[in-house]
Motif scaffolding. Structure first.
Motif, mmCIF file in Angstrom:
data_model
loop_
_atom_site.group_PDB
_atom_site.id
_atom_site.type_symbol
_atom_site.label_atom_id
_atom_site.label_comp_id
_atom_site.label_asym_id
_atom_site.label_seq_id
_atom_site.Cartn_x
_atom_site.Cartn_y
_atom_site.Cartn_z
ATOM 1 N N GLN A 58 -15.788 -32.455 60.795
ATOM 2 C CA GLN A 58 -15.205 -30.778 60.704
ATOM 3 C C GLN A 58 -16.409 -30.423 59.796
ATOM 4 O O GLN A 58 -17.097 -30.744 58.455
ATOM 5 N N PRO A 59 -16.926 -29.303 60.781
ATOM 6 C CA PRO A 59 -18.270 -28.745 59.789
ATOM 7 C C PRO A 59 -18.155 -28.136 58.105
ATOM 8 O O PRO A 59 -16.867 -27.739 57.516
ATOM 9 N N LEU A 60 -18.859 -28.915 57.261
ATOM 10 C CA LEU A 60 -18.565 -28.596 55.812
ATOM 11 C C LEU A 60 -19.531 -27.390 55.571
ATOM 12 O O LEU A 60 -19.025 -26.567 54.405
ATOM 13 N N PHE A 61 -20.559 -27.663 55.396
ATOM 14 C CA PHE A 61 -21.819 -26.994 54.268
ATOM 15 C C PHE A 61 -22.583 -26.320 55.991
ATOM 16 O O PHE A 61 -22.978 -26.999 56.941
ATOM 17 N N THR A 62 -23.379 -25.263 55.541
ATOM 18 C CA THR A 62 -24.464 -25.214 56.231
ATOM 19 C C THR A 62 -26.195 -25.409 56.067
ATOM 20 O O THR A 62 -25.878 -25.424 54.412
ATOM 21 N N SER A 63 -26.803 -25.719 56.047
ATOM 22 C CA SER A 63 -28.255 -25.262 55.163
ATOM 23 C C SER A 63 -28.613 -24.910 54.956
ATOM 24 O O SER A 63 -29.576 -24.993 53.447
ATOM 25 N N GLU A 64 -28.472 -23.594 54.641
ATOM 26 C CA GLU A 64 -28.403 -22.062 54.334
ATOM 27 C C GLU A 64 -27.909 -22.435 52.758
ATOM 28 O O GLU A 64 -28.589 -21.818 51.260
ATOM 29 N N THR A 65 -27.008 -23.413 52.987
ATOM 30 C CA THR A 65 -26.452 -23.145 51.286
ATOM 31 C C THR A 65 -26.915 -24.461 50.364
ATOM 32 O O THR A 65 -25.891 -24.858 49.704
ATOM 33 N N LYS A 66 -27.802 -25.354 51.070
ATOM 34 C CA LYS A 66 -28.076 -26.169 50.116
ATOM 35 C C LYS A 66 -29.081 -26.068 49.225
ATOM 36 O O LYS A 66 -29.882 -24.876 49.688
ATOM 37 N N PHE A 67 -29.352 -26.567 48.505
ATOM 38 C CA PHE A 67 -30.263 -26.851 47.070
ATOM 39 C C PHE A 67 -30.779 -28.224 46.179
ATOM 40 O O PHE A 67 -30.169 -29.049 46.595
ATOM 41 N N ASN A 68 -31.780 -27.813 45.560
ATOM 42 C CA ASN A 68 -32.317 -28.724 44.795
ATOM 43 C C ASN A 68 -31.638 -28.742 43.738
ATOM 44 O O ASN A 68 -31.666 -28.546 42.698
ATOM 45 N N SER A 69 -30.720 -29.490 43.576
ATOM 46 C CA SER A 69 -30.087 -29.498 42.376
ATOM 47 C C SER A 69 -30.839 -30.865 41.203
ATOM 48 O O SER A 69 -30.372 -30.610 40.033
ATOM 49 N N GLY A 70 -31.709 -31.387 41.799
ATOM 50 C CA GLY A 70 -31.477 -33.088 40.806
ATOM 51 C C GLY A 70 -31.152 -34.091 39.949
ATOM 52 O O GLY A 70 -31.344 -34.590 39.617
ATOM 53 N N THR A 71 -29.375 -33.780 40.766
ATOM 54 C CA THR A 71 -28.752 -34.433 40.594
ATOM 55 C C THR A 71 -28.687 -35.621 40.982
ATOM 56 O O THR A 71 -28.942 -37.488 40.955
ATOM 57 N N GLY A 72 -29.898 -36.357 42.355
ATOM 58 C CA GLY A 72 -29.864 -37.001 43.418
ATOM 59 C C GLY A 72 -28.568 -37.073 44.417
ATOM 60 O O GLY A 72 -28.222 -38.240 45.260
ATOM 61 N N TRP A 73 -27.842 -36.311 43.957
ATOM 62 C CA TRP A 73 -26.921 -36.298 45.080
ATOM 63 C C TRP A 73 -27.103 -34.819 46.023
ATOM 64 O O TRP A 73 -27.695 -33.390 45.562
ATOM 65 N N PRO A 74 -26.680 -34.532 47.416
ATOM 66 C CA PRO A 74 -26.736 -33.086 48.150
ATOM 67 C C PRO A 74 -25.906 -32.363 47.574
ATOM 68 O O PRO A 74 -24.490 -32.466 47.080
ATOM 69 N N SER A 75 -26.954 -31.668 47.500
ATOM 70 C CA SER A 75 -26.063 -30.394 46.750
ATOM 71 C C SER A 75 -25.420 -28.703 47.740
ATOM 72 O O SER A 75 -27.025 -28.503 48.124
#
Ligand code: FE
Length: 135
Positions: A58-75
């Motif tokens: 199931q589609p969950l997130f698009t790349s437009e809403t991704k950002f670098n949180s610096g946590t080491g996990w995709p955010s």
């Protein structure tokens, strides 16, 4: 964690999930595990595309809403409408908002209130719970 079997569109037994998922994916998605930080190739990935559930696609997130949180996990700061469900997670002496796929119940990660505009939310995801489909 209580996510009763019948509340999701896709229901499988633990044995059935084990056939579909890798041991790491099973641990995270079905047993609410957390992958080690900085281990997911998706963490530093910013090309255009869609992040789908690794278990049911199931589609969950698009790349437009991704950002670098610096946590080491995709955010991400915003999920695709209706794609996720939430529950209260009181493990590890904390109260956190648990996030799972609304279709199969697979655990994805947690939601925090320290994300960027426009939502102010940070969806901290396990990379093993996601599959990236390039545009
Ligand atoms: Fe799913």
């Amino acid at each position: 964690m209580t996510t009763s079997k019948s509340e999701f569109e896709i229901n499988k037994t633990p044995e059935e999930w084990r056939e579909i998922l890798t041991p790491e994916q099973y641990k995270v998605m079905r047993e609410h595990g957390t992958e080690l930080a900085c281990t997911s190739p998706l963490d530093k990935q910013y090309t255009e595309g869609t992040y789908v559930c690794a278990a049911c696609e199931q589609p969950l997130f698009t790349s437009e809403t991704k950002f670098n949180s610096g946590t080491g996990w995709p955010s991400f700061f915003k999920p695709i409408e209706g794609a996720i469900g939430k529950s209260v997670d009181k493990s590890f002496f904390m109260t956190r908002t648990e996030v799972h796929c609304s279709r199969c119940g697979g655990h994805l990660g947690h939601e925090f209130d320290d994300g960027p505009e426009p939502t102010g939310k940070r969806y901290c995801m396990n990379g093993v719970s996601l599959k990236f489909i390039p545009d």
